[in-house]
Design a protein around this motif. Structure first.
Motif, PDB file in Angstrom:
ATOM      1  N   LYS A   1       1.033  -1.010  -0.002  1.00  0.00           N
ATOM      2  CA  LYS A   1      -0.156  -0.015  -0.053  1.00  0.00           C
ATOM      3  C   LYS A   1       0.889   1.120  -0.020  1.00  0.00           C
ATOM      4  N   ARG A   2       0.611   2.384  -0.853  1.00  0.00           N
ATOM      5  CA  ARG A   2       1.306   3.454  -1.098  1.00  0.00           C
ATOM      6  C   ARG A   2       0.883   4.532   0.020  1.00  0.00           C
ATOM      7  N   GLY A   3       1.557   5.665   0.151  1.00  0.00           N
ATOM      8  CA  GLY A   3       1.012   6.771   0.907  1.00  0.00           C
ATOM      9  C   GLY A   3       0.740   6.819   2.270  1.00  0.00           C
ATOM     10  N   LYS A   4       0.214   7.646   2.870  1.00  0.00           N
ATOM     11  CA  LYS A   4      -0.057   7.695   4.474  1.00  0.00           C
ATOM     12  C   LYS A   4      -0.717   6.261   4.817  1.00  0.00           C
ATOM     13  N   GLY A   5       0.119   5.646   5.960  1.00  0.00           N
ATOM     14  CA  GLY A   5      -0.487   4.495   6.598  1.00  0.00           C
ATOM     15  C   GLY A   5      -0.311   3.168   5.576  1.00  0.00           C
ATOM     16  N   GLY A   6       0.804   3.269   4.431  1.00  0.00           N
ATOM     17  CA  GLY A   6       1.317   2.246   3.764  1.00  0.00           C
ATOM     18  C   GLY A   6       2.162   1.456   4.436  1.00  0.00           C
ATOM     19  N   GLY A   7       2.701   0.554   3.459  1.00  0.00           N
ATOM     20  CA  GLY A   7       3.732  -0.433   3.911  1.00  0.00           C
ATOM     21  C   GLY A   7       3.380  -1.651   3.229  1.00  0.00           C
ATOM     22  N   PHE A   8       3.735  -2.485   3.702  1.00  0.00           N
ATOM     23  CA  PHE A   8       3.489  -4.201   3.049  1.00  0.00           C
ATOM     24  C   PHE A   8       3.368  -4.952   4.189  1.00  0.00           C
ATOM     25  N   TYR A   9       2.804  -6.068   3.799  1.00  0.00           N
ATOM     26  CA  TYR A   9       2.526  -7.358   4.939  1.00  0.00           C
ATOM     27  C   TYR A   9       2.145  -8.579   3.642  1.00  0.00           C
ATOM     28  N   LEU A  10       2.207  -9.549   4.539  1.00  0.00           N
ATOM     29  CA  LEU A  10       2.068 -10.841   3.928  1.00  0.00           C
ATOM     30  C   LEU A  10       0.480 -11.060   3.403  1.00  0.00           C
ATOM     31  N   ALA A  11       0.540 -11.515   1.890  1.00  0.00           N
ATOM     32  CA  ALA A  11      -0.964 -11.643   1.449  1.00  0.00           C
ATOM     33  C   ALA A  11      -1.471 -12.898   1.772  1.00  0.00           C
TER      34      ALA A  11
END
Length: 144
Positions: free
Chosen positions: A58-68
Motif C-alpha cells: 500500500k502506498r501513501g500515508k499508512g502504507g507499507g506491506f504485509y504478507l498476503a
C-alpha cells in the motif's frame, strides 16, 4: 550451491513480515534498519514479492506491506525457485565443454539441485518461525 543475496534477503523479508503482529505493516526503512540491507535491494525484492502476490503493498500515508498469505501457505522451496534467476549449477553450453557428449556431471548436479529443492519444499515460512519466534523478535527488535 549458493543462493544469491536476492533470495537470502527475500527470505529474511518474509520472516520479518511473518513476525509482525496481525494488522501491522512494514516499510522499507524498517527492513533496511533491521537487516542492514540497502533500501534499493529491499525495493526490488518487495516489488517482486508484490508482483507474485506473496505480499500486499500500500502506498501513501499508512502504507507499507504485509504478507498476503498465511505463513503456513508460503512454501520455502517455491520462494527460492521464484527468486533465483537460475538454479543451474553449471552451464556446459556457455563455454562449450569438450567432454560434454560423454560427461554425466551435469546430470549429477541436476539431481542434486532437484534434491535440494525437494528438501526446501518440505518447509513453509511458518516452519522457519516454529519454536524460535521469540528469539527472532528479540534479534529484530520487534519485541520492544
Amino acid at each position: 550451491m549458493q543462493l544469491t543475496r536476492h533470495t537470502d534477503y527475500g527470505m529474511r523479508i518474509l520472516i520479518f513480515l511473518a513476525l509482525l503482529p496481525k494488522g501491522e505493516r512494514a516499510n522499507i526503512d524498517m527492513l533496511s534498519k533491521a537487516y542492514d540491507i540497502s533500501r534499493n535491494n529491499i525495493n526490488k525484492i518487495v516489488h517482486q514479492l508484490g508482483q507474485a502476490k506473496i505480499i500486499e503493498t500500500k502506498r501513501g500515508k499508512g502504507g507499507g506491506f504485509y504478507l498476503a498469505k498465511e505463513a503456513r501457505d508460503i512454501n520455502v522451496g517455491e520462494m527460492v525457485t521464484m527468486m533465483e534467476n537460475s538454479l543451474e549449477i553449471i552451464d556446459c553450453e556457455k563455454q562449450k565443454c569438450v567432454i560434454l557428449p560423454a560427461c554425466r556431471l551435469k546430470q549429477a548436479f541436476n539431481l542434486a539441485t532437484t534434491a535440494f529443492l525437494d528438501t526446501l519444499k518440505q518447509f513453509t515460512l511458518a516452519d522457519l518461525l516454529e519454536d524460535k519466534q521469540n528469539a527472532l523478535l528479540h534479534f529484530l527488535k520487534l519485541d520492544e
